[in-house]
Design a protein around this motif. Structure first.
Motif, short mmCIF file in Angstrom:
data_model
loop_
_atom_site.label_atom_id
_atom_site.label_comp_id
_atom_site.label_asym_id
_atom_site.label_seq_id
_atom_site.Cartn_x
_atom_site.Cartn_y
_atom_site.Cartn_z
N THR A 35 0.85 -1.19 0.00
CA THR A 35 0.00 0.00 0.00
C THR A 35 0.88 1.24 0.00
O THR A 35 2.07 1.18 0.34
CB THR A 35 -0.90 0.04 1.25
N TYR A 122 -1.45 0.51 -5.17
CA TYR A 122 -2.24 1.08 -4.09
C TYR A 122 -3.47 0.20 -3.89
O TYR A 122 -4.39 0.21 -4.68
CB TYR A 122 -2.63 2.52 -4.40
N LEU A 123 -3.43 -0.58 -2.80
CA LEU A 123 -4.51 -1.52 -2.51
C LEU A 123 -5.62 -0.86 -1.72
O LEU A 123 -5.44 0.04 -0.99
CB LEU A 123 -3.96 -2.70 -1.73
#
Length: 123
Positions: A35, A122-123
């Motif tokens: 992330t 970007y989770l």
């Protein structure tokens, strides 16, 4: 995290009987992802420690990393660690932690070779 949560649910559902759970994470194999928050945490840590961005030494075929300063990999390992924590907490919360064998194995060390395809996802 999903695998850890599914395993925790399995433990919860089977806590009153003998069970075997085998949890094999996809991490820390490629693609190496993390992330934005974890990437920043480990990038800032590498910067504060003064670790160079390109600490490689040429080996026979590939350049080999001399220091572990990859923030994407750091974030990935931290997420896997948190997932293991979910499972261990479930065992403890259900009173199973003193009578359960937990075995950790790995076929990985750190990120050694130069990996071109690393990117922050970007989770």
């Amino acid at each position: 995290m999903r695998l850890a949560k599914e395993t925790a649910n399995f433990i919860q559902q089977n806590k009153d009987s003998t069970f075997f759970a085998f949890l094999s994470f996809y991490a820390v194999h490629a693609p190496i992802q993390t992330t934005e928050v974890k990437w920043k945490k480990y990038r800032d840590k590498a910067d504060s420690l003064g670790i160079a961005n390109s600490g490689y030494k040429m080996e026979r075929v590939l350049p080999i990393r001399q220091v572990q300063d990859n923030p994407i990999y750091g974030g990935l390992v931290a997420t896997m660690d948190a997932a293991v924590g979910i499972v261990l907490k479930t065992l403890k919360d259900n009173g199973l932690d003193k009578n359960t064998i937990v075995v950790f194995t790995s076929d990985n060390g750190g990120v050694a070779s130069e990996i071109i395809f690393l990117q922050v996802i970007y989770l």
